[in-house]
Enzyme design. Structure first.
Site, mmCIF file in Angstrom:
data_model
loop_
_atom_site.group_PDB
_atom_site.id
_atom_site.type_symbol
_atom_site.label_atom_id
_atom_site.label_comp_id
_atom_site.label_asym_id
_atom_site.label_seq_id
_atom_site.Cartn_x
_atom_site.Cartn_y
_atom_site.Cartn_z
ATOM 1 N N GLU A 118 -0.925 -2.095 5.136
ATOM 2 C CA GLU A 118 0.009 -2.089 6.272
ATOM 3 C C GLU A 118 -0.144 -0.824 7.102
ATOM 4 O OE1 GLU A 118 3.108 -1.446 8.897
ATOM 5 O OE2 GLU A 118 3.030 -0.200 7.112
ATOM 6 N N ASP A 159 0.806 -1.235 0.000
ATOM 7 C CA ASP A 159 0.000 0.000 0.000
ATOM 8 C C ASP A 159 0.834 1.278 0.000
ATOM 9 O OD1 ASP A 159 0.768 -0.885 2.578
ATOM 10 O OD2 ASP A 159 -0.854 0.212 3.563
#
Ligand code: NI
Length: 384
Positions: free
Chosen positions: A135, A77
């Site tokens: 995350e 991400d």
């Protein structure tokens, strides 16, 4: 055992992948295009794709021995930041950018996957390739995947972070607690409101709040073992409306960090005890609420020593360095709560990676990608 050759073609591909991902970043939990990109690449390598929920993608390579199963994890991400600078592969999406280097992690794991898929006869353990969404947020992608059973049948797990805080050319980890927990808190102090000119008829929650703040800062200095690390920070105070009104409530909002589960517990217990006790002493009431985030990241001693030995053997002794724990968090900790494993920093700090993680001018140093790829491959090859 022959030496791993991370050849030119593999490196070129990794750089191209990371630049592509860098240009098309996606926020935590929304990495559907990134997921499709990864899925396509794994399919082209004939890597089996396990049935986990998108946008995460889980690949599986069956080993020749197949007795042990190793998981390798990359986070995929980006962050809600507008990238600054003029690099040719700058983020094309204003407000979203890979300012933590997860584009690099994804490219590195894809390259390792390609090598492993093309050298199946040399891969003894089964390998689970975890390309993990989200995350950077709570609830975290790692927590979700663990709940979905991604570690079922996995013996050990490894992950890396390209790390600006460690100098280029070095790799390192901590044999034990390496990154901090992240929990937030809200303390509501309930007093009794009234006129600012008649404090004796009130229980002033603002005044009480100042005592609570003072007392909270005694926890790290007086209650935590001095060799343990901890932080309590009040980041926001909410109370009152105007000059002459004593409000009936005040709220303290903040964050707490620690490096071990025991320290987290001590801090939380003490916060409740002190907030409740101080408020009671002044005739007020406290409600303490914790917004539980990421647990501390604690490397398994045996597995972190294994990674150290891999680094020394594959790159030379001068490559390895013992690093100090950092108070930042990392949701790799959820995997380590379930299975032994280790998280390692691949240093890249220097001229090409001069800005810290999450800075709008942050960039990874692509020179270190070949070593990062080789590290993952060697971890798989040397594991037994
Ligand atoms: Ni990161």
């Amino acid at each position: 055992m022959t030496a791993t050759i991370v050849n030119e073609q593999l490196i070129k591909q990794a750089i191209a992948d990371r630049r592509f991902l860098h240009q098309y970043p996606e926020l935590s939990g929304q990495e559907y295009e990134t997921g499709k990109f990864i899925r396509k690449r794994l399919q082209a390598l004939n890597i089996e794709i396990l049935n986990e929920q998108p946008p995460s993608v889980i690949g599986f390579i069956k080993g020749t021995a197949g007795e042990k199963t190793i998981a390798l994890r990359a986070d995929i991400d980006a962050l809600p930041i507008t990238e600054e600078g003029d690099k040719p592969y700058i983020s094309r999406f204003p407000g979203v950018a890979h300012m933590c280097g997860h584009d690099g992690h994804t490219a590195v794991l894809l390259a390792a996957a390609e090598w492993l898929a093309n050298h199946r006869s040399e891969v003894q353990p089964n390998v689970v390739l975890i390309f993990q969404s989200a995350e950077e947020i709570t609830p975290s992608g790692a927590e979700t995947l663990v709940k979905q059973g991604v570690l079922d049948g996995v013996d050990t797990i490894f992950g890396l972070h390209l790390w600006q805080g460690l100098e280029k050319g070095k790799m390192g980890l901590v044999h034990g607690p390496m990154m901090a927990s992240i929990d937030d808190f809200e303390i509501t102090i309930k007093g009794y409101g009234g006129h600012g000119s008649m404090p004796h008829e009130t229980v002033d929650p603002i005044y009480v709040a100042t005592h609570v703040i003072q007392s909270l800062q005694s926890i790290v200095s007086r209650k935590l073992n001095p060799i343990e690390a901890g932080v309590i920070s009040v980041g926001k105070i909410e109370a009152g409306t105007t000059h002459n009104i004593i409000p009936s409530t005040a709220k303290l909002i903040g964050t707490l960090r620690a490096l071990t589960p025991q320290a987290v517990q001590t801090i939380k217990q003490q916060m409740v005890q002190l907030a409740t006790g101080v408020c009671q002493a002044f005739g007020a009431k406290a409600e303490v609420e914790f917004i539980v985030g990421t647990p501390p990241l604690v490397n398994d001693l045996k597995e972190s020593q294994f990674v150290e030995s891999v680094i020394r053997r594959s790159f030379g002794d001068e490559k390895f360095t013992a690093v100090a724990p950092v108070m930042g968090g990392e949701d790799f900790s959820y995997y380590l709560q379930q299975k032994p494993g280790a998280f390692v920093f691949v240093g890249m700090g220097g001229e090409k990676s001069a800005y810290p993680h999450h800075h709008p001018r942050f960039d990874i140093d692509e020179d270190v990608l070949p070593d990062a790829i080789k590290l993952l491959i060697e971890i798989v090859r040397q594991y037994n």
